[in-house]
Design a protein around this motif. Sequence first.
Motif, PDB file in Angstrom:
ATOM      1  N   ALA A 269       1.076  -0.946   0.212  1.00 49.05           N
ATOM      2  CA  ALA A 269      -0.007   0.112   0.110  1.00 49.05           C
ATOM      3  C   ALA A 269       1.025   1.070  -0.017  1.00 49.05           C
ATOM      4  CB  ALA A 269      -0.818  -0.034   1.213  1.00 49.05           C
ATOM      5  N   ARG A 270       2.127   1.402   0.586  1.00 47.50           N
ATOM      6  CA  ARG A 270       2.804   2.577   0.889  1.00 47.50           C
ATOM      7  C   ARG A 270       3.327   2.628  -0.732  1.00 47.50           C
ATOM      8  NH1 ARG A 270       7.071   1.705   5.386  1.00 47.50           N
ATOM      9  NH2 ARG A 270       7.754   3.513   4.295  1.00 47.50           N
ATOM     10  N   ALA A 271       3.820   1.419  -1.181  1.00 49.27           N
ATOM     11  CA  ALA A 271       4.667   1.506  -2.416  1.00 49.27           C
ATOM     12  C   ALA A 271       3.728   2.289  -3.550  1.00 49.27           C
ATOM     13  CB  ALA A 271       5.173   0.260  -2.887  1.00 49.27           C
ATOM     14  N   TRP A 272       2.433   1.747  -3.478  1.00 51.24           N
ATOM     15  CA  TRP A 272       1.471   2.466  -4.175  1.00 51.24           C
ATOM     16  C   TRP A 272       1.620   3.915  -4.190  1.00 51.24           C
ATOM     17  CZ3 TRP A 272      -3.697   0.682  -6.623  1.00 51.24           C
ATOM     18  CH2 TRP A 272      -3.688  -0.791  -6.984  1.00 51.24           C
ATOM     19  N   ARG A 273       1.402   4.253  -3.062  1.00 53.95           N
ATOM     20  CA  ARG A 273       1.513   5.948  -2.827  1.00 53.95           C
ATOM     21  C   ARG A 273       2.816   6.536  -3.394  1.00 53.95           C
ATOM     22  NH1 ARG A 273      -2.363   7.937   0.579  1.00 53.95           N
ATOM     23  NH2 ARG A 273      -3.699   6.594   1.715  1.00 53.95           N
ATOM     24  N   GLU A 274       3.839   5.956  -3.176  1.00 53.60           N
ATOM     25  CA  GLU A 274       5.172   6.536  -3.704  1.00 53.60           C
ATOM     26  C   GLU A 274       5.247   6.150  -5.231  1.00 53.60           C
ATOM     27  OE1 GLU A 274       7.569   5.339   0.394  1.00 53.60           O
ATOM     28  OE2 GLU A 274       8.232   4.402  -1.145  1.00 53.60           O
ATOM     29  N   SER A 275       4.607   5.344  -5.671  1.00 55.86           N
ATOM     30  CA  SER A 275       5.073   4.919  -6.986  1.00 55.86           C
ATOM     31  C   SER A 275       3.925   5.382  -8.304  1.00 55.86           C
ATOM     32  CB  SER A 275       5.316   3.431  -7.272  1.00 55.86           C
ATOM     33  OG  SER A 275       6.323   3.076  -6.363  1.00 55.86           O
ATOM     34  N   PHE A 276       2.679   5.334  -7.942  1.00 58.30           N
ATOM     35  CA  PHE A 276       1.762   5.601  -8.923  1.00 58.30           C
ATOM     36  C   PHE A 276       0.876   6.756  -8.800  1.00 58.30           C
ATOM     37  CE2 PHE A 276       1.374   0.804  -8.089  1.00 58.30           C
ATOM     38  CZ  PHE A 276       2.210   0.201  -9.095  1.00 58.30           C
ATOM     39  N   PRO A 277       0.431   7.531  -9.957  1.00 60.87           N
ATOM     40  CA  PRO A 277      -0.140   8.635  -9.854  1.00 60.87           C
ATOM     41  C   PRO A 277      -1.785   8.483  -9.961  1.00 60.87           C
ATOM     42  CG  PRO A 277       0.044   7.513 -12.340  1.00 60.87           C
ATOM     43  CD  PRO A 277       0.661   6.721 -11.169  1.00 60.87           C
ATOM     44  N   PHE A 278      -2.131   7.923  -8.803  1.00 58.52           N
ATOM     45  CA  PHE A 278      -3.593   7.761  -8.553  1.00 58.52           C
ATOM     46  C   PHE A 278      -4.067   8.646  -7.606  1.00 58.52           C
ATOM     47  CE2 PHE A 278      -2.361   2.961  -9.257  1.00 58.52           C
ATOM     48  CZ  PHE A 278      -2.675   2.984 -10.640  1.00 58.52           C
ATOM     49  N   SER A 279      -5.477   8.765  -7.399  1.00 52.55           N
ATOM     50  CA  SER A 279      -6.017   9.732  -6.388  1.00 52.55           C
ATOM     51  C   SER A 279      -5.690   9.226  -4.952  1.00 52.55           C
ATOM     52  CB  SER A 279      -7.341   9.707  -6.751  1.00 52.55           C
ATOM     53  OG  SER A 279      -8.121   8.853  -6.437  1.00 52.55           O
ATOM     54  N   ASP A 280      -6.038  10.139  -3.971  1.00 51.74           N
ATOM     55  CA  ASP A 280      -5.922   9.862  -2.696  1.00 51.74           C
ATOM     56  C   ASP A 280      -7.105   8.697  -2.319  1.00 51.74           C
ATOM     57  OD1 ASP A 280      -3.968  11.292  -2.007  1.00 51.74           O
ATOM     58  OD2 ASP A 280      -5.126  13.192  -1.421  1.00 51.74           O
ATOM     59  N   GLU A 281      -8.111   8.754  -2.900  1.00 49.88           N
ATOM     60  CA  GLU A 281      -9.482   7.626  -2.754  1.00 49.88           C
ATOM     61  C   GLU A 281      -8.749   6.353  -2.993  1.00 49.88           C
ATOM     62  OE1 GLU A 281      -9.774  10.583  -4.685  1.00 49.88           O
ATOM     63  OE2 GLU A 281     -10.851  11.683  -3.117  1.00 49.88           O
ATOM     64  N   VAL A 282      -8.156   6.344  -4.160  1.00 52.92           N
ATOM     65  CA  VAL A 282      -7.444   4.965  -4.391  1.00 52.92           C
ATOM     66  C   VAL A 282      -6.648   4.504  -3.370  1.00 52.92           C
ATOM     67  CG1 VAL A 282      -6.191   3.990  -6.197  1.00 52.92           C
ATOM     68  CG2 VAL A 282      -7.815   5.250  -7.047  1.00 52.92           C
ATOM     69  N   PHE A 283      -5.792   5.197  -2.960  1.00 54.04           N
ATOM     70  CA  PHE A 283      -4.787   5.099  -1.946  1.00 54.04           C
ATOM     71  C   PHE A 283      -5.435   4.479  -0.571  1.00 54.04           C
ATOM     72  CE2 PHE A 283      -2.002   8.263  -4.539  1.00 54.04           C
ATOM     73  CZ  PHE A 283      -1.506   6.948  -5.230  1.00 54.04           C
ATOM     74  N   ASP A 284      -6.186   5.471  -0.464  1.00 52.55           N
ATOM     75  CA  ASP A 284      -7.370   5.103   0.992  1.00 52.55           C
ATOM     76  C   ASP A 284      -7.705   3.728   0.660  1.00 52.55           C
ATOM     77  OD1 ASP A 284      -6.574   7.628   2.038  1.00 52.55           O
ATOM     78  OD2 ASP A 284      -8.283   8.486   1.415  1.00 52.55           O
ATOM     79  N   ARG A 285      -8.445   3.307  -0.278  1.00 48.20           N
ATOM     80  CA  ARG A 285      -8.927   2.030  -0.580  1.00 48.20           C
ATOM     81  C   ARG A 285      -7.839   0.831  -0.533  1.00 48.20           C
ATOM     82  NH1 ARG A 285     -11.455   2.793  -5.210  1.00 48.20           N
ATOM     83  NH2 ARG A 285      -9.881   1.533  -6.250  1.00 48.20           N
ATOM     84  N   GLN A 286      -6.587   1.157  -1.034  1.00 46.87           N
ATOM     85  CA  GLN A 286      -5.695   0.293  -1.147  1.00 46.87           C
ATOM     86  C   GLN A 286      -5.015   0.008   0.583  1.00 46.87           C
ATOM     87  OE1 GLN A 286      -4.805  -1.088  -3.782  1.00 46.87           O
ATOM     88  NE2 GLN A 286      -3.313  -2.650  -2.785  1.00 46.87           N
ATOM     89  N   ASP A 287      -5.197   0.945   1.376  1.00 42.40           N
ATOM     90  CA  ASP A 287      -4.961   0.932   2.865  1.00 42.40           C
ATOM     91  C   ASP A 287      -6.097   0.079   3.401  1.00 42.40           C
ATOM     92  OD1 ASP A 287      -2.837   2.463   2.607  1.00 42.40           O
ATOM     93  OD2 ASP A 287      -3.927   4.326   3.095  1.00 42.40           O
ATOM     94  N   GLN A 288      -7.232   0.050   3.040  1.00 40.90           N
ATOM     95  CA  GLN A 288      -8.401  -0.464   3.497  1.00 40.90           C
ATOM     96  C   GLN A 288      -8.356  -2.130   3.058  1.00 40.90           C
ATOM     97  OE1 GLN A 288     -12.084   1.481   2.223  1.00 40.90           O
ATOM     98  NE2 GLN A 288     -11.479   3.173   3.478  1.00 40.90           N
ATOM     99  N   LEU A 289      -7.564  -2.514   2.086  1.00 43.83           N
ATOM    100  CA  LEU A 289      -7.596  -3.691   1.438  1.00 43.83           C
ATOM    101  C   LEU A 289      -6.421  -4.683   2.165  1.00 43.83           C
ATOM    102  CD1 LEU A 289      -8.384  -3.132  -2.145  1.00 43.83           C
ATOM    103  CD2 LEU A 289      -9.987  -4.317  -0.418  1.00 43.83           C
ATOM    104  N   VAL A 290      -5.623  -3.873   3.023  1.00 43.50           N
ATOM    105  CA  VAL A 290      -4.305  -4.490   3.611  1.00 43.50           C
ATOM    106  C   VAL A 290      -4.621  -5.902   4.296  1.00 43.50           C
ATOM    107  CG1 VAL A 290      -2.519  -4.402   5.227  1.00 43.50           C
ATOM    108  CG2 VAL A 290      -2.962  -2.521   3.500  1.00 43.50           C
ATOM    109  N   GLY A 291      -5.637  -5.993   5.117  1.00 50.93           N
ATOM    110  CA  GLY A 291      -5.860  -6.922   5.791  1.00 50.93           C
ATOM    111  C   GLY A 291      -6.524  -8.250   4.777  1.00 50.93           C
ATOM    112  N   ALA A 292      -7.383  -7.881   3.901  1.00 53.22           N
ATOM    113  CA  ALA A 292      -7.910  -8.910   2.967  1.00 53.22           C
ATOM    114  C   ALA A 292      -6.491  -9.467   2.201  1.00 53.22           C
ATOM    115  CB  ALA A 292      -8.783  -8.496   2.099  1.00 53.22           C
TER     116      ALA A 292
END
Length: 176
Positions: free
Chosen positions: A26-49
């Motif tokens: 999830a952190r690598a997504w934030r550092e590497s990809f040009p997505f929106s904060d909403e996408v990154f927040d959703r990625q953070d929520q999927l960590v457990g799954a």
Amino acid sequence: MRPLSGRFRIKQAAAEELLPAARVMARAWRESFPFSDEVFDRQDQLVGASARRWDEANRRGGYFWVVVDSQAEVEDERLVGLAHSRVSDDADAPTPLELHLFYLLDVAKGSGIADRLLEMAIGDAPAHLWVLEGNQRAIGFYERHGFAADGGRRRLPDDLGARSNIRMVRGTTEQA
């Protein structure tokens, strides 16, 4: 590329490291990809799954590799990369082996550890992977390791900005 100093090492992920490894992704997504904060927040929520899926794959004999930073001052920042390869489930896979996950945080990029992580994950075997189109740093890295785009492409969901992943392959008879 800076020479390896011993700061980073690679090890097979223990079951208890899969959740921290999912956080690294999830952190690598934030550092590497040009997505929106909403996408990154959703990625953070999927960590457990993600960690639960990886644990199941691990129990079936899968291997997950993590990069450990020996200079991390905070336990939560000890893991800085991960990789996982698997038998592809793509119907039209050009090789049986797929590099399914490969993420490295900025702190470790340029250190040379990515080369070693790729070697650990797939060695020199024929393999394929999917990479975000336009991610020139990643594409260049994979090209240095013998991968080439083969024309395969997957459109990502619309909330990821109408982007696509492209497939890169190495070691097929078509490349010879």
